[in-house]
Design a protein around this motif. Sequence first.
Motif, PDB file in Angstrom:
ATOM      1  N   VAL A  22     123.823 -19.910  -7.942  1.00 56.00           N
ATOM      2  CA  VAL A  22     123.116 -21.193  -7.835  1.00 56.00           C
ATOM      3  C   VAL A  22     122.494 -21.342  -6.452  1.00 56.00           C
ATOM      4  O   VAL A  22     121.350 -21.787  -6.311  1.00 56.00           O
ATOM      5  N   ARG A  23     123.237 -20.926  -5.434  1.00 54.40           N
ATOM      6  CA  ARG A  23     122.724 -21.041  -4.066  1.00 54.40           C
ATOM      7  C   ARG A  23     121.521 -20.121  -3.857  1.00 54.40           C
ATOM      8  O   ARG A  23     120.541 -20.502  -3.222  1.00 54.40           O
ATOM      9  N   LEU A  24     121.570 -18.908  -4.397  1.00 49.22           N
ATOM     10  CA  LEU A  24     120.437 -17.992  -4.288  1.00 49.22           C
ATOM     11  C   LEU A  24     119.205 -18.566  -4.969  1.00 49.22           C
ATOM     12  O   LEU A  24     118.087 -18.494  -4.434  1.00 49.22           O
ATOM     13  N   MET A  25     119.407 -19.159  -6.129  1.00 51.50           N
ATOM     14  CA  MET A  25     118.285 -19.781  -6.831  1.00 51.50           C
ATOM     15  C   MET A  25     117.714 -20.935  -6.022  1.00 51.50           C
ATOM     16  O   MET A  25     116.496 -21.111  -5.939  1.00 51.50           O
ATOM     17  N   GLN A  26     118.593 -21.724  -5.418  1.00 49.89           N
ATOM     18  CA  GLN A  26     118.127 -22.855  -4.633  1.00 49.89           C
ATOM     19  C   GLN A  26     117.351 -22.385  -3.402  1.00 49.89           C
ATOM     20  O   GLN A  26     116.290 -22.935  -3.074  1.00 49.89           O
ATOM     21  N   VAL A 172     108.762 -25.268 -10.479  1.00 52.94           N
ATOM     22  CA  VAL A 172     109.426 -25.159  -9.170  1.00 52.94           C
ATOM     23  C   VAL A 172     109.886 -26.528  -8.690  1.00 52.94           C
ATOM     24  O   VAL A 172     111.015 -26.687  -8.207  1.00 52.94           O
ATOM     25  N   VAL A 173     109.039 -27.539  -8.825  1.00 59.12           N
ATOM     26  CA  VAL A 173     109.404 -28.892  -8.386  1.00 59.12           C
ATOM     27  C   VAL A 173     110.578 -29.426  -9.208  1.00 59.12           C
ATOM     28  O   VAL A 173     111.520 -30.008  -8.661  1.00 59.12           O
ATOM     29  N   PHE A 179     118.708 -29.558  -8.508  1.00 58.49           N
ATOM     30  CA  PHE A 179     119.943 -29.130  -7.860  1.00 58.49           C
ATOM     31  C   PHE A 179     120.761 -30.339  -7.419  1.00 58.49           C
ATOM     32  O   PHE A 179     120.193 -31.367  -7.022  1.00 58.49           O
ATOM     33  N   PRO A 180     122.069 -30.240  -7.489  1.00 57.98           N
ATOM     34  CA  PRO A 180     122.920 -31.365  -7.070  1.00 57.98           C
ATOM     35  C   PRO A 180     122.620 -31.785  -5.639  1.00 57.98           C
ATOM     36  O   PRO A 180     122.448 -30.945  -4.751  1.00 57.98           O
ATOM     37  N   CYS A 184     123.600 -29.026   0.309  1.00 60.93           N
ATOM     38  CA  CYS A 184     122.621 -29.221   1.383  1.00 60.93           C
ATOM     39  C   CYS A 184     121.446 -28.270   1.197  1.00 60.93           C
ATOM     40  O   CYS A 184     121.601 -27.132   0.738  1.00 60.93           O
ATOM     41  N   LEU A 185     120.249 -28.726   1.551  1.00 63.94           N
ATOM     42  CA  LEU A 185     119.053 -27.913   1.383  1.00 63.94           C
ATOM     43  C   LEU A 185     119.068 -26.743   2.363  1.00 63.94           C
ATOM     44  O   LEU A 185     119.381 -26.912   3.545  1.00 63.94           O
ATOM     45  N   PRO A 186     118.723 -25.549   1.906  1.00 64.73           N
ATOM     46  CA  PRO A 186     118.618 -24.416   2.829  1.00 64.73           C
ATOM     47  C   PRO A 186     117.406 -24.593   3.743  1.00 64.73           C
ATOM     48  O   PRO A 186     116.398 -25.195   3.349  1.00 64.73           O
ATOM     49  N   GLU A 187     117.504 -24.080   4.933  1.00 62.87           N
ATOM     50  CA  GLU A 187     116.403 -24.176   5.890  1.00 62.87           C
ATOM     51  C   GLU A 187     115.489 -22.970   5.716  1.00 62.87           C
ATOM     52  O   GLU A 187     115.932 -21.824   5.812  1.00 62.87           O
TER      53      GLU A 187
END
Length: 368
Positions: A22-26, A172-173, A179-180, A184-187
């Motif tokens: 999930v994190r990789l996708m985000q 994409v949007v 995502f929950p 936290c959003l990745p930088e």
Amino acid sequence: MEGKSMEGKKGYLYDLEKLITVRLMQEDTETVYSLLKTERDPIFAMGILPYYAMFVQSCQEYMGEIFLEEVYAKKIKNTRNFLKAYGDGFGKSKKRVESIDENQNEQYRERLNFDFMKNWNIHMNLGTYWTEDKHIIGNTQMIADFLEVRDVFNTENKEIYRKLGEQIGSFVVSLKEGFPQSICLPEINRPNTGKEIKYFYDLNTNNVDKLFRNNSQKSLNLFFLNITCNLNFIKYVLRPLLDVDNKWLFRVEYIVTYYAYRSIQRLKNYCENNTDLCIGLEEFTDMLESGRGLFQSKFRNCMMHYGIENQGVISIEYIEKPFYGIVETCYNGKDYNYFLEELRNISEKILMVLEDRFDAEGITLEHL
């Protein structure tokens, strides 16, 4: 008790793998979203499409649902599959480049005003796109191939591909917003934005052109040209836009380099077993040998697709490493940065040999 403990560990690892997926996708969503927001150049928009398609298709496969309209979902899948186009046997690749060349040739020939002019070979049927320092990064025949453009003069093309871009952007949007909020959003670091591709060179593939240094078969020239365009697009267009540690960039670079490597491998096999094509491939030998250990199927699968659960690519001991230690787990502890350096070295070796087949200095570029 011991059995329950083992089951508990397996369950914990599975949950961790799912979380990392999930994190990789985000993280990839944020990268693609960032590029969609800032990059408006039309040549860039066409050249980047196979990599956007890989992202969208991989997400849909993992989620087990098609979110695009049927006609555009099919286009996305076919465009993603173009990344593998030259990884099959060279005989099939040869037919592919010959087919698209013949199609483009007839379309441009038919645009000549008078029938008696159609055999003069004065039309241009291949447009090429370049950086200012003369590295080729795209061409019209390859773009028509992966976009499945059968008639470049069809006035409906503009609307079809506008709608395709709209579908990708909406996907994409929606994914970004889905995502929950607790994650936290990745930088996403962007050293550059607003890439422009400004130069072109047109030619007729039926004639000997000064761009091609060696007097090779037309199909072989176009085959090498397309591979060079793919590698150079990553090196000179996409890579400068993203931070060196960007995970989506790493994923794309790996896939493009792998299929370039595989295509040369398939060409070598063809030349060894057929007499209709006799070219010296000694220059590729070192490159093929040095890349032998980098392209294992387990790792390649998780680069092309999401869903790393139960794939054996996550180890607790490496979890804090870049790319969640997937490189270290798959390659017996090999450091991610060292692996990336090896990958780029192979890409450079391929490019050095391929670009030497073209006389970029002998042509005059024009401004778009």
